[in-house]
Scaffold this motif. Structure first.
Motif, PDB file in Angstrom:
ATOM      1  N   TYR A   2       0.850  -1.183   0.000  1.00  0.00           N
ATOM      2  CA  TYR A   2       0.000   0.000   0.000  1.00  0.00           C
ATOM      3  C   TYR A   2       0.888   1.237   0.000  1.00  0.00           C
ATOM      4  O   TYR A   2       1.792   1.347   0.831  1.00  0.00           O
ATOM      5  N   LYS A   6      -3.014   3.837  -2.892  1.00  0.00           N
ATOM      6  CA  LYS A   6      -3.323   2.719  -3.786  1.00  0.00           C
ATOM      7  C   LYS A   6      -2.736   1.433  -3.201  1.00  0.00           C
ATOM      8  O   LYS A   6      -1.708   1.453  -2.554  1.00  0.00           O
ATOM      9  N   GLY A   7      -3.403   0.338  -3.470  1.00  0.00           N
ATOM     10  CA  GLY A   7      -2.914  -0.935  -2.981  1.00  0.00           C
ATOM     11  C   GLY A   7      -2.851  -1.970  -4.091  1.00  0.00           C
ATOM     12  O   GLY A   7      -3.619  -1.910  -5.053  1.00  0.00           O
ATOM     13  N   ALA A   8      -1.937  -2.888  -3.958  1.00  0.00           N
ATOM     14  CA  ALA A   8      -1.801  -3.996  -4.912  1.00  0.00           C
ATOM     15  C   ALA A   8      -1.209  -5.191  -4.181  1.00  0.00           C
ATOM     16  O   ALA A   8      -0.544  -5.043  -3.162  1.00  0.00           O
ATOM     17  N   ALA A   9      -1.483  -6.365  -4.707  1.00  0.00           N
ATOM     18  CA  ALA A   9      -0.971  -7.590  -4.108  1.00  0.00           C
ATOM     19  C   ALA A   9      -0.472  -8.510  -5.212  1.00  0.00           C
ATOM     20  O   ALA A   9      -0.968  -8.470  -6.342  1.00  0.00           O
ATOM     21  N   SER A  29      -5.965  -3.551  -5.269  1.00  0.00           N
ATOM     22  CA  SER A  29      -6.906  -3.480  -4.162  1.00  0.00           C
ATOM     23  C   SER A  29      -7.925  -2.407  -4.543  1.00  0.00           C
ATOM     24  O   SER A  29      -7.610  -1.217  -4.559  1.00  0.00           O
ATOM     25  N   GLN A  36      -8.658   3.054   1.513  1.00  0.00           N
ATOM     26  CA  GLN A  36      -7.485   2.208   1.353  1.00  0.00           C
ATOM     27  C   GLN A  36      -6.555   2.310   2.562  1.00  0.00           C
ATOM     28  O   GLN A  36      -6.356   3.381   3.112  1.00  0.00           O
ATOM     29  N   SER A  38      -3.453  -0.674   4.645  1.00  0.00           N
ATOM     30  CA  SER A  38      -2.757  -1.958   4.456  1.00  0.00           C
ATOM     31  C   SER A  38      -3.664  -3.176   4.641  1.00  0.00           C
ATOM     32  O   SER A  38      -3.478  -4.187   3.965  1.00  0.00           O
ATOM     33  N   THR A  41      -5.713  -4.083   1.509  1.00  0.00           N
ATOM     34  CA  THR A  41      -4.750  -4.448   0.475  1.00  0.00           C
ATOM     35  C   THR A  41      -4.240  -5.862   0.699  1.00  0.00           C
ATOM     36  O   THR A  41      -4.204  -6.682  -0.223  1.00  0.00           O
ATOM     37  N   GLU A  42      -3.843  -6.178   1.926  1.00  0.00           N
ATOM     38  CA  GLU A  42      -3.373  -7.531   2.238  1.00  0.00           C
ATOM     39  C   GLU A  42      -4.495  -8.547   2.068  1.00  0.00           C
ATOM     40  O   GLU A  42      -4.273  -9.643   1.550  1.00  0.00           O
ATOM     41  N   SER A  44      -6.962  -8.356  -0.010  1.00  0.00           N
ATOM     42  CA  SER A  44      -7.217  -8.573  -1.441  1.00  0.00           C
ATOM     43  C   SER A  44      -6.228  -9.587  -2.005  1.00  0.00           C
ATOM     44  O   SER A  44      -6.582 -10.415  -2.846  1.00  0.00           O
TER      45      SER A  44
END
Length: 117
Positions: A2, A6-9, A29, A36, A38, A41-42, A44
């Motif tokens: 994160y 924005k978040g991504a995994a 995410s 948003q 952490s 995001t985690e 997702s």
């Protein structure tokens, strides 16, 4: 991960018995910046890998398999492992209940959690 609202995994599934078998994936995410942080995001990422395992289980025998799930959010782990009933009043109810629901459909897979910094 994160950063900047924005978040991504990303995730990887590797067969310990056959290292040539490898599935990888990634997902954003979703949601507005103001929601948003952490934990979603985690979660997702956890949902992405759980979906992949569920689908993989449809074509392959995952009996006696173990999933080692590593993330840097202990809050995410708590939401997945909680034995209490999830209610829609709790934050991240939707994604946590989705993960738990999918895990029930692949019960032969054991779960190990690993916290990373």
């Amino acid at each position: 991960s994160y950063k900047d609202g924005k978040g991504a995994a990303a995730w990887r599934i590797r067969d310990a018995r056959n290292p040539r078998i490898l599935l990888t994936g990634q997902n954003p995410s979703p949601g507005p910046d103001k929601y948003q942080d952490s934990t979603p995001t985690e979660l997702s990422g956890c949902y992405g890998i759980t979906c992949a395992l569920y689908l993989f289980n449809q074509i392959s025998d995952l009996s006696k398999s173990w999933l080692t799930l590593a993330c840097d959010s202990t809050s995410a782990f708590e939401k997945i492992l909680t034995s209490s009933v999830l209610t829609c009043r709790k934050p991240h109810y939707d994604i946590a209940s989705g993960i738990k629901s999918l895990m029930k459909k692949i019960p032969q897979v054991g779960l190990k959690l690993h916290h990373v910094d």
